[in-house]
Motif scaffolding. Structure first.
Motif, PDB file in Angstrom:
ATOM      1  N   TYR A  99       0.857  -1.181   0.000  1.00  0.00           N
ATOM      2  CA  TYR A  99       0.000   0.000   0.000  1.00  0.00           C
ATOM      3  C   TYR A  99       0.895   1.233   0.000  1.00  0.00           C
ATOM      4  N   ALA A 100       0.477   2.247  -0.751  1.00  0.00           N
ATOM      5  CA  ALA A 100       1.165   3.540  -0.750  1.00  0.00           C
ATOM      6  C   ALA A 100       0.112   4.626  -0.917  1.00  0.00           C
ATOM      7  N   ASN A 101       0.133   5.642  -0.055  1.00  0.00           N
ATOM      8  CA  ASN A 101      -0.893   6.678  -0.131  1.00  0.00           C
ATOM      9  C   ASN A 101      -0.550   7.721  -1.200  1.00  0.00           C
ATOM     10  N   LYS A 102      -1.439   8.714  -1.343  1.00  0.00           N
ATOM     11  CA  LYS A 102      -1.277   9.714  -2.400  1.00  0.00           C
ATOM     12  C   LYS A 102       0.018  10.515  -2.221  1.00  0.00           C
ATOM     13  N   ALA A 103       0.330  10.857  -0.970  1.00  0.00           N
ATOM     14  CA  ALA A 103       1.533  11.649  -0.718  1.00  0.00           C
ATOM     15  C   ALA A 103       2.788  10.905  -1.173  1.00  0.00           C
ATOM     16  N   THR A 104       2.792   9.576  -0.998  1.00  0.00           N
ATOM     17  CA  THR A 104       3.932   8.779  -1.449  1.00  0.00           C
ATOM     18  C   THR A 104       4.067   8.872  -2.961  1.00  0.00           C
ATOM     19  N   CYS A 105       2.948   8.703  -3.670  1.00  0.00           N
ATOM     20  CA  CYS A 105       2.976   8.777  -5.137  1.00  0.00           C
ATOM     21  C   CYS A 105       3.458  10.152  -5.597  1.00  0.00           C
ATOM     22  N   GLN A 106       2.957  11.209  -4.958  1.00  0.00           N
ATOM     23  CA  GLN A 106       3.324  12.566  -5.363  1.00  0.00           C
ATOM     24  C   GLN A 106       4.788  12.867  -5.067  1.00  0.00           C
ATOM     25  N   SER A 107       5.263  12.452  -3.898  1.00  0.00           N
ATOM     26  CA  SER A 107       6.640  12.784  -3.517  1.00  0.00           C
ATOM     27  C   SER A 107       7.675  11.982  -4.303  1.00  0.00           C
ATOM     28  N   LEU A 108       7.319  10.744  -4.688  1.00  0.00           N
ATOM     29  CA  LEU A 108       8.278   9.891  -5.390  1.00  0.00           C
ATOM     30  C   LEU A 108       8.116   9.924  -6.909  1.00  0.00           C
ATOM     31  N   GLY A 109       6.967  10.396  -7.390  1.00  0.00           N
ATOM     32  CA  GLY A 109       6.766  10.472  -8.831  1.00  0.00           C
ATOM     33  C   GLY A 109       6.316   9.175  -9.472  1.00  0.00           C
ATOM     34  N   TYR A 110       5.917   8.190  -8.668  1.00  0.00           N
ATOM     35  CA  TYR A 110       5.416   6.915  -9.191  1.00  0.00           C
ATOM     36  C   TYR A 110       3.895   6.869  -9.071  1.00  0.00           C
ATOM     37  N   SER A 111       3.257   6.057  -9.923  1.00  0.00           N
ATOM     38  CA  SER A 111       1.841   5.780  -9.742  1.00  0.00           C
ATOM     39  C   SER A 111       1.696   4.720  -8.658  1.00  0.00           C
ATOM     40  N   ALA A 112       0.467   4.575  -8.147  1.00  0.00           N
ATOM     41  CA  ALA A 112       0.224   3.560  -7.111  1.00  0.00           C
ATOM     42  C   ALA A 112       0.512   2.166  -7.659  1.00  0.00           C
ATOM     43  N   ASP A 113       0.128   1.908  -8.899  1.00  0.00           N
ATOM     44  CA  ASP A 113       0.374   0.591  -9.491  1.00  0.00           C
ATOM     45  C   ASP A 113       1.866   0.302  -9.606  1.00  0.00           C
ATOM     46  N   GLU A 114       2.639   1.325  -9.954  1.00  0.00           N
ATOM     47  CA  GLU A 114       4.095   1.130 -10.054  1.00  0.00           C
ATOM     48  C   GLU A 114       4.681   0.792  -8.688  1.00  0.00           C
ATOM     49  N   LEU A 115       4.242   1.508  -7.666  1.00  0.00           N
ATOM     50  CA  LEU A 115       4.782   1.266  -6.324  1.00  0.00           C
ATOM     51  C   LEU A 115       4.413  -0.126  -5.815  1.00  0.00           C
ATOM     52  N   LEU A 116       3.202  -0.590  -6.150  1.00  0.00           N
ATOM     53  CA  LEU A 116       2.774  -1.903  -5.666  1.00  0.00           C
ATOM     54  C   LEU A 116       3.530  -3.042  -6.335  1.00  0.00           C
ATOM     55  N   SER A 117       4.310  -2.740  -7.352  1.00  0.00           N
ATOM     56  CA  SER A 117       5.145  -3.766  -7.990  1.00  0.00           C
ATOM     57  C   SER A 117       6.596  -3.666  -7.540  1.00  0.00           C
TER      58      SER A 117
END
Length: 521
Positions: free
Chosen positions: A191-209
């Motif tokens: 799981y990754a919240n919106k702030a994680t996606c925004q700060s790292l520049g990845y989409s949620a789907d990318e982070l979950l992989s």
């Protein structure tokens, strides 16, 4: 004989009829017994249903048309209405107004034999005004020979409240300003919240992989397991790390790691806060403290020492004048040396003031003729009392750079550095070369200042421009000159570096290369 035979025939016929009648009676008795069993079974089933209906915690309604014709005890207990009150109500009257139309349509359609959804959720309002949630399942039945419906209401209020709390919690975490990442024991991001996606520049789907070490480079699997075990032992702990964005850039974070076991599964819940600004404040505070200590040290030691030297010689001069009435030629040093000390004190104060002005961004960039600056400094430092110094410089055609009035300080410090750190018993040759250069698509004027002095060892070159670094020389100073030179060059949009005059042999002298932005004509 013949007459007797005729007399037996009716009797035989009667016996056959009697046997047939007995069989029929037996069959009817068997049918009656079966009916009695069915009735008894039906009565038992009805009794069992009533017992079940009256003891279950679910609400059970029988409705026919729009009226309630049967309610169980749970209906009384949950709704707060008595049985008599409920049986006088329409089946939809206890339903919350915004759900009444749908429930009414479903119930009437079901009695007509139409297919309608089941189960479904709705809200009911108790006699006391409390709103509760129910899940409704219903079937079409026959009651007193007419179509009816049987509805079962399961109270799901607690579940709905839990779901609502979970939605609020999920919303809060999803929209939390700090980054939140949930991990399993394999380091997989689950799981990754919106702030994680925004700060790292990845989409949620990318982070979950991805695995945690893909965004925490300093957290390989072995270190991740160590942190997992630490969180498992203590429940939670904090540490600082670096996050790496999709574009490769990094920023500092403060991480809170929390261990959680839920439904026999283990998780590591992390919250990471970007502390870039805090780090900048800490560095600024550290810099301010260092400057304060520097100014105190400067005023309390260096300037005070220079002034004490001046006072000492002036006292000697005063004694000479008081005893002889005047100073002789042999006493000239009693005046010259205080002047040197006072000039040194003034020069040190002026350098600190220039550094303060630079730090406060008071100075505006403009076009400066660097050829005039270097020509003036060549003339000034070609005649150093007690030293054999030769400075070679020929101005070029391109002379305009982007700088300000402090540009002199860059080259004053470089030239004085060469003079100060070279042997006094050997001639010093300083060559100043100037040429146009381009880097990263930008135009610069490159100024090279090299000398035949003792050079600078490789292990000192990286530290040379650090504030307060004095190097391994016998010369005393505050280590401020080269730091000021680099700071000025960078503030002008340029840079400065140092290398050996003869590559690979630092003992043959040093070369400073200053790159300053060329001004557009």
């Amino acid at each position: 004989m013949s007459n007797l035979k005729h007399a037996d025939a009716p009797r035989e016929s009667l016996e056959r009829e009697m046997d047939s009648l007995k069989r029929l009676l037996k069959k009817q008795k068997e049918e009656l017994d079966r009916c009695s069993d069915a009735v008894r079974s039906l009565r038992e089933s009805e009794e069992n249903f009533r017992a079940l209906a009256q003891t279950t915690s679910a609400i059970i309604f029988f409705y026919q048309g729009e009226s309630l014709v049967y309610v169980n005890r749970a209906a009384e207990r949950v709704t707060g209405y008595s049985k008599d009150e409920l049986l006088k109500m329409k089946f939809w009257e206890i339903i919350r107004p915004d759900y009444q139309k749908r429930v009414r349509e479903y119930c009437l359609a079901r009695q007509r034999g139409e297919q309608v959804p089941s189960p479904y959720e709705a809200g009911i309002i108790t006699k006391g005004g409390e709103m509760r949630w129910v899940e409704i399942t219903a079937e079409r039945i026959t009651y007193t020979g007419k179509p009816a419906g049987m509805a079962t209401f399961f109270d799901i209020t607690d579940r709905k409240h839990a779901e609502e709390k979970m939605r609020l919690t999920q919303f809060a975490i999803d929209n939390f300003m700090d980054s939140s990442i949930w991990l399993n024991l394999e380091g997989q991001i689950i799981y990754a919240n919106k702030a994680t996606c925004q700060s790292l520049g990845y989409s949620a789907d990318e982070l979950l992989s991805m695995r945690i070490w893909d965004v925490y480079p300093d957290c390989p699997y072995e270190r991740f397991l160590e942190r997992w075990d630490k969180a498992k032992r203590s429940g939670a702990f904090n540490f600082q790390s670096m996050h790496v964005r999709k574009d490769g850039s990094a920023f500092p974070v403060e991480v809170s790691a929390n261990y959680l076991k839920f439904e026999n599964k283990e998780y590591l819940i992390t919250f990471a806060r970007d502390i870039t600004i805090r780090k900048q404040y800490e560095e600024a505070l550290s810099d301010a403290n260092a400057q304060t200590e520097f100014y105190l040290d400067l005023m309390g030691h260096d300037i005070n020492n220079l002034n004490q030297v001046a006072l000492g010689y002036l006292e000697l001069a005063d004694d000479a004048i008081r005893s002889g009435g005047k100073l002789g030629e042999d006493d000239i040093g009693l005046i010259e040396k205080p002047m040197v000390s006072l000039k040194g004190s003034s020069r040190l104060i002026d350098k600190v003031m220039r550094l303060r002005r630079l730090k406060s961004k008071e100075l505006i960039l403009e076009q400066v003729d660097i050829c005039s600056v270097l020509s003036r400094l060549k003339d000034k430092y070609s005649h150093v009392p007690g030293r054999n110094v030769a400075i070679n410089y020929t101005p070029s055609a391109e002379c305009l750079v982007v700088a300000n009035e402090l540009i002199d300080e860059i080259f004053i410090n470089l030239i004085e550095n060469s003079i100060k750190h070279s042997p006094v018993d050997r001639p010093l040759i300083i060559d100043i070369l100037q040429a146009m250069a381009r880097e990263d698509g930008k135009a610069f004027i490159r100024v090279t200042i090299e000398d035949n002095g003792p050079g600078i060892p490789d292990d000192e070159k990286e530290k040379l421009f650090t504030r307060f670094y004095r190097g391994k020389t016998l010369e005393k100073g505050k280590g401020l000159g080269l730091y000021l030179a680099r700071t000025l060059a960078e503030n002008f949009g340029g840079k400065i570096r140092v290398e050996d005059r003869v590559p690979g042999d630092y003992t043959k002298g040093v070369r400073f290369i200053v790159m300053l932005p060329a001004a557009r004509k």
